[in-house]
Design an enzyme around this catalytic site. Structure first.
Site, PDB file in Angstrom:
ATOM      1  CG  ASP A 542      -4.351  31.408   4.628  1.00 31.05           C
ATOM      2  OD1 ASP A 542      -4.718  32.589   4.507  1.00 31.05           O
ATOM      3  OD2 ASP A 542      -3.194  31.016   4.337  1.00 31.05           O
ATOM      4  CD  GLU A 545      -8.371  35.958   1.066  1.00 29.22           C
ATOM      5  OE1 GLU A 545      -7.982  35.007   0.361  1.00 29.22           O
ATOM      6  OE2 GLU A 545      -8.025  36.118   2.245  1.00 29.22           O
ATOM      7  CG  ASP A 619       0.456  37.002   3.838  1.00 31.36           C
ATOM      8  OD1 ASP A 619       0.102  36.438   4.891  1.00 31.36           O
ATOM      9  OD2 ASP A 619       0.379  36.467   2.724  1.00 31.36           O
TER      10      ASP A 619
HETATM   11  C1  NOJ Z   1      -1.117  32.995   3.326  1.00 34.63           C
HETATM   12  C2  NOJ Z   1      -1.320  33.393   4.757  1.00 34.63           C
HETATM   13  O1  NOJ Z   1      -1.654  34.736   4.851  1.00 34.63           O
HETATM   14  C3  NOJ Z   1      -0.070  33.067   5.548  1.00 34.63           C
HETATM   15  O2  NOJ Z   1      -0.264  33.414   6.879  1.00 34.63           O
HETATM   16  C4  NOJ Z   1       0.248  31.600   5.407  1.00 34.63           C
HETATM   17  O3  NOJ Z   1       1.451  31.310   6.080  1.00 34.63           O
HETATM   18  C5  NOJ Z   1       0.400  31.226   3.935  1.00 34.63           C
HETATM   19  N1  NOJ Z   1      -0.797  31.597   3.247  1.00 34.63           N
HETATM   20  C6  NOJ Z   1       0.677  29.746   3.734  1.00 34.63           C
HETATM   21  O4  NOJ Z   1      -0.389  28.990   4.146  1.00 34.63           O
END
Ligand code: NOJ
Length: 960
Positions: A542, A545, A619
């Site tokens: 995660d 980017e 998200d």
């Molecule tokens: C951002 C991610 O997009 C999300 O899915 C994740 O739960 C959070 N980071 C925490 O790691």
């Protein structure tokens, strides 16, 4: 991005609380536009748009300053080389080397560089440590093949002065017409132009020049963004000055363009220069952690694939803009009647695109189709096909931020069993770590990770844990010590280790462009290194980017330095993928000899990431609009070559209503990557918590996914060998039917003929399904017949119903026995559903392997073609033998077909009570009972053959 309240300093905690409270009181979550650049806040975007506007305004009084020097042209072995001269002033011409490669696959590649920078013959400002050349390594990450030069490409003997023509492609049906002055290229197929470069004269290669403190009056171009740029309190030092590349690419006669993910928008891309229903901003590609992203927007998101398909009736063409820097794409559509020579009959609309990137070479691939499948295939030859995942990875994933202890995980696992809901994978978000230090476990909450994984393994389930690229900057953390001592981190513009903020607070970022960093990162996955992990543990990357909370636009400064002395500016969009690459490598061999297919989920991606894992759309929010938006987003990723895609089921932010959650599961079963996930502040929402009737309905939906896993796996296999999307939009399946080109809310599963139309509006009790072809479609559950032929049908969809049709003419493989996980279905028998087409025929395929290892590469697989015609159902082999074939077939010999359903069975079968079964190797034929079901009220009759007993890996025939 969503910040955690854990392990943060006091001020950050207070700030988070304020943010959280303001979110709670504000009616709806909304993106903070001020955190992300608009085109006019991005120097090169503004300059390229202004350049285009200027050219447009000048009209015919203007001519492009780029000219291909006729004397420089050489053509040899499928490649044309020359020099484009850019006239800067009467006395000054800048030399831009040009290479046009004609590839064996029929793809053409145009590369333009800048001689001065190639030679390093420029000065850098601010004592920068950056490299002087234009970035030329995007291909190193994105491309894996397909670059063989064409042996047959040749110069067209029919020449004109000032024009070079090259014949290439299959049977030399393609032609590149290269005009020298101004430099322009038309790409033709069968004598018709389908793609044009620099048709509008927007070609712009910003050449190097020294900074002059006080430019002369007559050279007074707006230099305000040339040498330094500030945004949101951050200043970019721009040591190389302006170096953007821009080009207009026109698709004459094409109304629709698709692709260039990732954006939360319709599948058919919109115009970007204003006007009703259009965007005002270009589509932006600059991988970013966009908090609470908005829909119907050209704003950038987490990943970037600069591959575009243009489609019109019976023709698909496209371009791949290989550049890793920030990129924007403007789109306008113009009505044209002029130039009948280069337009197809009846063509009215032309789509004109304008691409520009901040740095690097101009490097564009041109695809002339003519089918969408041709594009998937040739693009995949270049960037690689979808990884064939392990079987578990295409089943259901249960995630949330966070399962808080190992006992919590075990409890959820038990509850799924108690409620008889299948699932394969449970996920751990960042809280499992010891203070956000990756490769550690929180000793208080996860004291026994092995026991937890052990319990999961009892039902063949897996664990996925998150590992982000930011490394906590804290004493006594061996990982950060290693990163520092081995010099494996990204550096700042002064050459020192870059420091920024993310979940752990102060952090450094591993630089996975560095081969030593890749090896190091990969080594951390060894079981003896990452203690407490077992072989059923896989990984989620995660924030890659990368997300940097205190960085410009929530990412890294562009003047940071990576391995090879490239600036972050040059490589930004590839950055995320380099982490996935290192993780993939780490998972490949955690113990000597234990080679299994890795599984990695990534948020950030670039062209080529499809080879390494799955992506999800980040998200999203728990509302109906986000549910609806997920479908075009997933479809679009598929046509851009990265089909292993999904969205957070239920929505990440907020608490979905029970109806929404239920509908989201019914839609989510059609995402190739099917995972429920939720933010840390949301209420628990595991399917068994919903209560009745919701829990039962959600369970049914998940079971439907499991029932169809053989069809899904076959679709994944197809994607892994020819690049076709796993779920396909309407235009892709019916490329001749203009009515369906813009449809992006219904989808086909692979080549199975299954057509799903998820409910994405609150309170809906039916859906409209559009059927393009003149075929019968059958309701999946009760065989209601819907006659196609450009018809829209209202299909009932009460809450408990998944709207799903089967196109006539297919044979769909299923496994009907409900199990706790896909691993436990391995030896289960198959059901084949045969849907007859208007000629009473059907066909389908099935691909099976061990779903775990790479043995399929050595022949350990079953690949069958089923066909039904002339009252005979037959299974024939599509596979080729390898060293492991015999052993695998032996292991699978007990796996049989337990049921065959023939939908729309001929009425005369009413008289029959059995069928004859003939299997290869059997001494004599046998019989199996047949049951005929007469149906009325618009439902098709059907017949069932029970226990024909034929082997799934065998050649056989059943005569009706
Ligand atoms: C951002 C991610 O997009 C999300 O899915 C994740 O739960 C959070 N980071 C925490 O790691």
């Amino acid at each position: 991005m969503a910040r955690s309240l854990h392990a943060a300093p006091r001020w950050a905690l207070l700030l988070s609380l304020v943010i959280l409270l303001s979110c709670l009181i504000s009616p709806g979550a909304a993106v903070k536009h001020e955190n992300f650049k608009k085109c006019d806040q991005s120097g090169f975007c503004k300059r390229n748009r202004a350049y285009a506007d200027d050219v447009y305004a000048k009209g015919s009084s203007w001519s492009s300053p780029y000219e291909l020097d006729s004397n420089s042209i050489q053509f040899k072995d499928g490649q044309l080389q020359g020099v484009i001269l850019k006239t800067v002033s009467a006395g000054e011409k800048v030399r831009l080397p040009l290479t046009v490669s004609f590839l064996e696959s029929g793809v053409a590649r145009v590369v333009v560089d800048e001689e001065k920078r190639t030679k390093g013959d420029i000065e850098l400002r601010h004592e920068s440590k950056a490299r002087k050349q234009r970035y030329n390594e995007a291909g190193k990450w994105a491309l894996v093949g397909g670059l063989e030069l064409s042996k047959s490409a040749s110069l067209d003997p029919e020449t004109e002065a000032g024009v070079t023509k090259v014949l290439y492609g299959p049977e030399q049906k393609f032609q590149a017409i290269i005009r020298h002055a101004p430099f322009e290229v038309d790409f033709q197929r069968d004598g018709e132009t389908h793609v044009k470069f620099n048709d509008r004269g927007y070609l712009n290669v910003e050449h190097w020049r020294a900074k002059v403190d006080e430019p002369k009056e007559d050279q007074a171009e707006d230099q305000s963004t040339w040498w330094e740029e500030s945004f949101g309190g951050n200043t970019d030092s721009k040591p190389k000055g302006p170096e953007s590349v821009g080009l207009d690419i026109t698709f004459p006669g094409y109304v629709h363009v698709f692709g260039i993910p990732e954006h939360a928008d319709s599948l058919s891309l919109k115009e970007t220069r204003g006007g009703s229903g259009n965007h005002d901003e270009p589509y932006r590609l600059y991988n970013s952690d966009v908090f609470e992203y908005e829909l119907n927007s050209p704003m950038t998101l987490y990943g970037a694939i600069p591959f575009m398909q243009a489609h019109r009736k019976d023709s698909t063409v496209g371009v791949f803009w290989l550049n890793a820097a920030e990129t924007w794409v403007d789109i306008v559509k113009s009505k044209t009647s002029a130039n009948p020579l280069s337009l197809g009959v009846g063509a009215k609309t032309t789509t004109q695109t304008h691409w520009f990137s901040e740095s690097g070479q101009l490097d564009v691939f041109v695809f002339l189709g003519p089918t969408p499948q041709d594009l998937s295939k040739t693009y995949g030859e270049l960037t690689g096909y979808t990884q064939l995942p392990q079987q578990f990875a295409i089943a259901y994933h249960q995630c949330r931020w966070n399962y808080v202890t190992d006992e919590d995980v075990k409890d959820v696992d038990r509850k799924f069993d108690r409620y008889q809901i299948p699932y394969d994978v449970i996920w751990l978000d960042i809280e499992y770590t010891d203070g956000k230090k990756y490769f550690t476990w929180d000793p208080l909450t996860f004291p026994n990770p092995e026991g937890m994984q052990g319990q999961l393994d009892e039902s063949e389930r897996k664990l996925v844990i998150i590992l982000d690229p930011h490394i906590k900057n804290e004493a006594n953390y061996p990982i950060v010590d290693d990163l520092k001592s081995k010099n494996l981190g990204v550096r700042n513009k002064d050459g020192d280790l870059y420091e920024g903020w993310c979940w752990p607070g102060s952090s450094h970022w591993v630089d996975c462009f560095n081969p030593a960093a890749i090896d190091w990162w990969a080594s951390l996955f060894k079981y003896d290194k990452f203690k407490g992990t077992l072989r059923n543990m896989f990984v989620w990357n995660d924030m890659n980017e990368p997300s940097v909370f205190n960085g410009p636009e929530t990412t890294m400064p562009k003047d940071n330095i990576h391995y090879g002395d490239w600036e972050h500016r040059d490589i930004h969009n590839v950055n995320g993928m380099t982490l996935v690459n290192a993780t993939y490598k780490g998972l490949l061999e955690r113990k000597k000899g234990e080679v299994r297919r890795p599984f990695v989920l990534t948020r950030s991606f670039y062209a080529g990431t499809q080879r390494l894992g799955a992506m999800w759309t980040g998200d999203n929010q728990a509302n109906w609009d986000h549910l609806a938006a997920s479908l075009p987003m997933v479809l679009n990723n598929g046509i851009a070559g990265f089909p292993f895609a999904g969205a957070d089921v239920g929505g990440f932010f907020g608490n979905p209503s029970k109806d929404l959650l239920t509908r989201w599961y019914q839609a989510g079963i059609w995402y190739p990557f099917f995972r429920a996930h939720a933010h840390i502040d949301t209420r628990r929402r595991e399917p068994y918590l919903a209560g009745e009737p919701y829990t039962a309905i959600i369970s049914q939906a998940i079971r439907l996914r499991y029932q169809l896993l053989p069809a899904w796996y076959t679709a994944f296999h197809e994607a892994s060998v020819n690049g076709t999307p796993i779920v396909r939009p309407q235009y892709y399946v019916h490329p001749s039917d203009e009515h369906g080109f813009a449809l992006d809310d219904q989808l086909y599963l692979g080549s199975t003929g299954l057509l799903a139309k998820p409910v994405v509006t609150e309170g809906a009790t039916s859906v409209d399904i559009y059927i393009a072809d003149d075929e019968k479609y059958y309701d999946y559950f009760d065989y209601t017949v819907y006659q196609g032929g450009r018809k829209k049908h209202i299909v009932p969809a009460p809450l408990e119903k998944v709207p799903l049709l089967m196109q006539g003419g297919h044979i769909i493989p299923r496994k009907d026995r409900p199990r706790r996980s896909s691993g436990l279905m391995k030896w289960d028998p198959y059901t084949l559903v045969v849907t007859l087409d208007k000629n009473g025929q059907a066909e389908g395929t099935l691909y099976v392997d061990d779903g775990e290892t790479f043995d399929f590469e050595r022949g350990a697989y079953i690949h069958r073609r089923f066909s039904f015609s002339d009252s005979t159902l037959a299974s024939e082999n599509l596979g080729t033998k390898g060293p492991k074939t015999a052993e695998y077939l032996k292991a699978m010999s007990g796996v049989r077909v337990e049921k065959i359903v023939i939908v729309d069975a001929p009425q005369q079968w009413q008289e029959k009570s059995s069928v004859t079964v003939i299997e290869e190797g059997a001494k004599s034929g046998s019989t199996a009972p047949l049951e005929f079901h007469l149906q009325q009220n618009g439902k098709a009759p059907y017949a069932i053959v029970k226990n024909p007993g034929v082997g799934i890996g065998k050649t056989w025939r059943i005569e009706f």
